[in-house]
Design a protein around this motif. Structure first.
Motif, PDB file in Angstrom:
ATOM      1  N   ASN A   1      -2.846   0.746  -3.884  1.00  0.00           N
ATOM      2  CA  ASN A   1      -2.369  -0.202  -4.888  1.00  0.00           C
ATOM      3  C   ASN A   1      -0.881  -0.525  -4.759  1.00  0.00           C
ATOM      4  O   ASN A   1      -0.310  -1.163  -5.624  1.00  0.00           O
ATOM      5  N   SER A   2      -0.259  -0.119  -3.690  1.00  0.00           N
ATOM      6  CA  SER A   2       1.169  -0.361  -3.484  1.00  0.00           C
ATOM      7  C   SER A   2       1.367  -1.487  -2.463  1.00  0.00           C
ATOM      8  O   SER A   2       1.568  -1.245  -1.283  1.00  0.00           O
ATOM      9  N   ILE A   3       1.279  -2.707  -2.946  1.00  0.00           N
ATOM     10  CA  ILE A   3       1.348  -3.865  -2.062  1.00  0.00           C
ATOM     11  C   ILE A   3       2.647  -3.907  -1.267  1.00  0.00           C
ATOM     12  O   ILE A   3       2.655  -4.289  -0.106  1.00  0.00           O
ATOM     13  N   TRP A   4       3.741  -3.482  -1.869  1.00  0.00           N
ATOM     14  CA  TRP A   4       5.026  -3.530  -1.162  1.00  0.00           C
ATOM     15  C   TRP A   4       5.056  -2.533   0.000  1.00  0.00           C
ATOM     16  O   TRP A   4       5.625  -2.836   1.044  1.00  0.00           O
ATOM     17  N   GLN A   5       4.460  -1.380  -0.185  1.00  0.00           N
ATOM     18  CA  GLN A   5       4.422  -0.411   0.913  1.00  0.00           C
ATOM     19  C   GLN A   5       3.484  -0.895   2.024  1.00  0.00           C
ATOM     20  O   GLN A   5       3.752  -0.680   3.198  1.00  0.00           O
TER      21      GLN A   5
ATOM     22  N   VAL B   1       2.932  -4.078   2.767  1.00  0.00           N
ATOM     23  CA  VAL B   1       3.705  -5.132   3.448  1.00  0.00           C
ATOM     24  C   VAL B   1       4.762  -4.524   4.350  1.00  0.00           C
ATOM     25  O   VAL B   1       4.939  -4.956   5.505  1.00  0.00           O
ATOM     26  N   ALA B   2       5.460  -3.487   3.868  1.00  0.00           N
ATOM     27  CA  ALA B   2       6.484  -2.829   4.691  1.00  0.00           C
ATOM     28  C   ALA B   2       5.861  -2.183   5.919  1.00  0.00           C
ATOM     29  O   ALA B   2       6.427  -2.236   7.010  1.00  0.00           O
TER      30      ALA B   2
END
Length: 107
Positions: free
Chosen positions: A98-102, A104-105
């Protein structure tokens, strides 16, 4: 195993046959696979098993694919993206689904 099955695996379920950026297409495909599996389970042991499985079957299928093409082991055809699958899945094992930013990174 048939030559078409080996091709399917080595090209990351044919994602490496994308005419534009096959490595990127392969990476997107494995993120989708990881995301789908993550919807069903968050057990890290399953994801580690999948990562090891992708790595081992990727190594095997790549060697077979190169032999079929008459290439030596130092060749790196752009359509072979199972190595991108393995590397990306290993990274994704440590990321919460659920950590979209991670995600993407990692991409």
């Amino acid at each position: 195993m048939s030559s078409e099955t080996i091709r399917c695996i080595a090209t990351g379920l044919y994602s490496g046959l994308s005419p534009v950026a096959p490595g990127t297409a392969g990476t997107v495909a494995v993120v989708v696979l990881w995301w789908i599996l993550s919807l069903f389970t968050q057990h890290i042991s399953l994801h580690i098993l999948v990562a090891v499985g992708i790595t081992l079957i990727g190594w095997w299928s790549t060697r077979r694919y190169l032999l079929q093409k008459g290439l030596d082991n130092s060749a790196d055809p752009s359509e072979i993206v199972i190595d991108e699958w393995a590397g990306m899945y290993i990274v994704l094992v440590a990321i919460p689904h659920n950590s979209i930013w991670q995600i993407v990174a990692a991409f």
